[in-house]
Design an enzyme around this catalytic site. Structure first.
Site, PDB file in Angstrom:
ATOM      1  N   GLN A  45      -5.722 -15.199  21.694  1.00  0.00           N
ATOM      2  CA  GLN A  45      -4.642 -14.938  20.696  1.00  0.00           C
ATOM      3  C   GLN A  45      -5.228 -15.324  19.202  1.00  0.00           C
ATOM      4  O   GLN A  45      -4.686 -14.594  18.353  1.00  0.00           O
ATOM      5  CB  GLN A  45      -3.573 -16.051  20.983  1.00  0.00           C
ATOM      6  N   HIS A  57       3.658  -5.878  29.926  1.00  0.00           N
ATOM      7  CA  HIS A  57       3.206  -6.611  28.574  1.00  0.00           C
ATOM      8  C   HIS A  57       4.233  -7.744  28.437  1.00  0.00           C
ATOM      9  O   HIS A  57       5.391  -7.623  27.853  1.00  0.00           O
ATOM     10  CB  HIS A  57       2.922  -5.736  27.489  1.00  0.00           C
ATOM     11  N   ASP A  92       7.308  -7.833  26.247  1.00  0.00           N
ATOM     12  CA  ASP A  92       6.485  -8.483  25.291  1.00  0.00           C
ATOM     13  C   ASP A  92       6.928  -9.960  25.335  1.00  0.00           C
ATOM     14  O   ASP A  92       5.944 -10.926  25.706  1.00  0.00           O
ATOM     15  CB  ASP A  92       6.370  -8.125  23.800  1.00  0.00           C
ATOM     16  N   HIS A 129      -4.365  -6.183  22.114  1.00  0.00           N
ATOM     17  CA  HIS A 129      -3.341  -6.032  21.181  1.00  0.00           C
ATOM     18  C   HIS A 129      -4.302  -5.249  20.195  1.00  0.00           C
ATOM     19  O   HIS A 129      -4.992  -5.904  19.430  1.00  0.00           O
ATOM     20  CB  HIS A 129      -3.131  -7.298  20.804  1.00  0.00           C
ATOM     21  N   GLU A 138      -1.707  -4.265  15.870  1.00  0.00           N
ATOM     22  CA  GLU A 138      -0.376  -4.957  15.595  1.00  0.00           C
ATOM     23  C   GLU A 138       0.138  -5.240  14.283  1.00  0.00           C
ATOM     24  O   GLU A 138       0.166  -6.580  14.044  1.00  0.00           O
ATOM     25  CB  GLU A 138      -0.092  -5.930  16.639  1.00  0.00           C
ATOM     26  N   HIS A 165       4.234 -12.216  27.977  1.00  0.00           N
ATOM     27  CA  HIS A 165       3.312 -13.533  27.571  1.00  0.00           C
ATOM     28  C   HIS A 165       4.316 -14.570  28.437  1.00  0.00           C
ATOM     29  O   HIS A 165       5.022 -15.426  27.713  1.00  0.00           O
ATOM     30  CB  HIS A 165       3.276 -13.757  26.305  1.00  0.00           C
ATOM     31  N   TRP A 180       7.545 -15.959  18.814  1.00  0.00           N
ATOM     32  CA  TRP A 180       7.701 -14.571  18.230  1.00  0.00           C
ATOM     33  C   TRP A 180       8.861 -13.468  18.470  1.00  0.00           C
ATOM     34  O   TRP A 180       9.245 -12.917  17.533  1.00  0.00           O
ATOM     35  CB  TRP A 180       6.523 -13.481  18.913  1.00  0.00           C
TER      36      TRP A 180
END
Length: 417
Positions: free
Chosen positions: A155, A60, A312, A213, A216, A62, A318
Site C-alpha cells: 500500500q 478487486h 474495491d 494498482h 490510480e 481489500h 477509502w
C-alpha cells in the site's frame, strides 16, 4: 438434484439442469415448461423462468480493511491519499481475531449477493504481516465455500516503505497467490519503474499472477501503465497480469491513448475498474468541468481487451459505503462509462462474471456439463432485466450445495391508484 425451468444467459429457451456428485451432469433444453411434482421433488428446484448463471466474481477488494471506516478517524476529505493516512492509523490495531471477524462478516455479505470467487489485496506495508498470514489461513479454511486469491499489495510502496521489498518477498513465502504494486505512489518516477521491475521478478521467481494498482490518480503524466504492459510483454506473462484502476487514462489525450492501446493490445494484459470507488475518489482536485475519473472501459472493451468490474472497498477508509452488491457496481459502471445501448445491456453481466473469471484464470468456470455445479439464480430472465431491476440473488449454489437461499421480495399491499 435437478433445476427445472431455468433460463441461461444469451438463451431464450428453458432448461433442465441435473447436478450429480457436485458437477453439472446434464443441461438440456426443454420443449415446454415443466411442472415440479411436490411429492417427489426433494431438493429439486423450480427456477420459474428465472436466470441461472455462473457465480459473480469479485476481482478487486481489500478484505483486510473492510468494515473499518471511522476507526480511529474518518476520511473527511474523501481523497485517496487521506484514505491511506487513515489506514496507516488503523493498521496497528490489527490482530488475527479482528481480521477474522471483519473478513467473515464481509464474506457472508458477498455470498448473500452471489459471489463465490474473490481476489483480495492485502497490505504488506505492515512489518507484522498479520493480515497476510490471516487471509492465507482463511483462504485455505474456506476453500469449499469460496475461491480466494490473496494479493501481496504494498500500500505504501515497495521501495518507498522501509524494508518494503523484503516484506513483499516474505508475503510470497507466506503464500500470497498474486504479486501487487502501486508504482504511482512511490516517491519518484524512477522508484515507480523500479517497483514494476521488482514485482515482475517476484512473479517470475514464485510463478504467481500479477495485479497492480496502476495510475490510480488524475495526473495525465502518470504513465506507469505503458511501463507495466511492456515489462509484462517482455517477460512473456502478459495474460497473467492485471492493471487495476488505471484512472489516469481518463485524463490522457486521445493521441497518446491511440499509441498506448497498440501496446496494451499486444501485451494481452487485463484490466479491473472499480466504478463506485473511482467516481468517489477521482476528480478531487477539479472544480468544473470535473472529471469522472474512470479508465476507458468502453474503448478498451471495443478494442477487444478484457475488463472486469469490482467493488474495491466495503465501509473502509477509502469508501464508507458498500454492501457487497456487484450489480450496484455494474449499474454505476455502465452509467459512468456511457455504455447504455441495448448491445451493452444484453452482455452486461460479463463484467462481473466471465471477464473477471478470465483475469483470475479460474478453471472450469461457467454453467457447462462436466464443470463444478457452481451457480446463482437471479430474479430476472436475462442480463437486461437483471440489470434494470437490480435483480436479487435467490440462491447461491456451490458444488451442488446451497450456500444461501432467499424468497423473492413481493409487495403484499399497495394503495389503489
Amino acid at each position: 438434484m435437478k433445476i427445472i425451468n431455468a433460463r441461461l444467459r444469451q438463451q431464450t429457451a428453458l432448461y433442465t439442469i441435473i447436478v450429480e456428485n457436485g458437477l453439472f451432469a446434464s443441461i438440456q433444453q426443454q420443449d415446454q415448461p415443466v411442472v415440479l411434482d411436490a411429492s417427489t421433488a426433494g431438493d429439486d428446484i423450480d427456477a420459474q423462468g428465472k436466470l441461472f448463471c455462473a457465480p459473480f466474481v469479485e476481482p478487486h477488494i481489500h478484505l483486510d480493511a473492510a468494515l473499518t471506516a471511522g476507526e480511529p478517524e474518518w476520511n473527511r476529505s474523501g481523497t485517496l491519499f487521506e484514505g491511506i493516512e487513515r489506514w496507516s492509523q488503523r493498521k496497528p490495531m490489527l490482530s488475527p481475531d479482528d481480521i477474522r471477524r471483519r473478513v467473515k462478516d464481509t464474506l457472508a455479505m458477498l455470498i448473500d449477493n452471489g459471489v463465490q470467487h474473490i481476489r483480495t489485496h492485502i497490505d504488506t506495508t505492515d512489518p507484522s504481516l498479520v493480515a497476510m498470514s490471516t487471509l492465507c489461513e482463511l483462504r485455505d479454511e474456506l476453500k469449499d465455500v469460496l475461491d480466494i486469491q490473496v494479493v501481496a499489495f504494498p500500500q505504501e510502496g515497495i521501495h518507498s516503505y522501509p524494508n518494503g521489498e523484503a516484506l513483499m518477498t516474505e508475503a510470497m513465502e507466506i503464500g500470497a497467490d498474486v504479486v501487487g504494486g502501486i508504482p504511482h505512489f512511490e516517491y519518484t518516477r524512477e522508484l515507480g519503474e523500479k517497483s514494476v521491475k521488482t514485482l515482475i521478478q517476484l512473479a517470475l521467481k514464485y510463478d504467481r499472477l500479477v495485479d497492480v494498482h496502476c495510475d490510480e490518480i488524475d495526473d495525465p503524466n502518470s504513465r506507469f501503465l505503458e511501463f507495466l504492459a511492456h515489462e509484462a510483454m517482455q517477460a512473456g506473462i502478459g495474460d497473467r497480469v492485471t492493471a487495476s484502476h488505471t484512472t489516469a487514462m481518463h485524463s490522457y489525450d486521445n493521441a497518446y491513448c491511440s499509441k498506448l492501446f497498440r501496446l496494451l493490445k499486444h501485451s494481452s494484459i487485463h484490466f479491473v475498474s472499480c466504478p463506485t470507488e473511482s467516481i468517489h475518489l477521482q476528480g478531487r482536485f477539479d472544480s468544473y468541468p470535473k472529471r469522472r475519473g474512470l479508465t476507458r472501459v468502453k474503448e478498451l472493451t471495443a478494442a477487444g481487451m478484457n475488463v472486469g468490474f469490482a467493488q474495491d472497498s466495503i465501509f473502509d477508509p477509502w469508501y464508507s459505503l458498500g454492501n457487497g452488491k456487484l450489480l450496484r457496481s455494474l449499474d454505476f459502471g455502465l452509467h459512468i462509462c456511457q455504455m447504455m445501448g441495448y448491445d451493452d445491456f444484453v452482455h452486461a453481466l460479463d463484467f462481473i462474471t466471465d471477464n473477471s473469471a478470465k483475469l483470475m484464470q479460474l478453471k472450469s468456470y461457467g454453467v457447462k456439463e462436466g464443470h463444478p455445479a457452481n451457480g446463482i439464480l437471479l430474479s430476472g430472465e436475462d442480463d437486461y432485466s437483471v440489470l434494470r431491476n437490480q435483480g436479487e440473488v435467490l440462491f447461491n449454489m456451490r458444488h451442488g450445495k446451497i450456500l444461501m437461499q432467499r424468497q423473492p421480495s413481493t409487495v403484499i399491499q399497495r394503495v389503489s391508484l
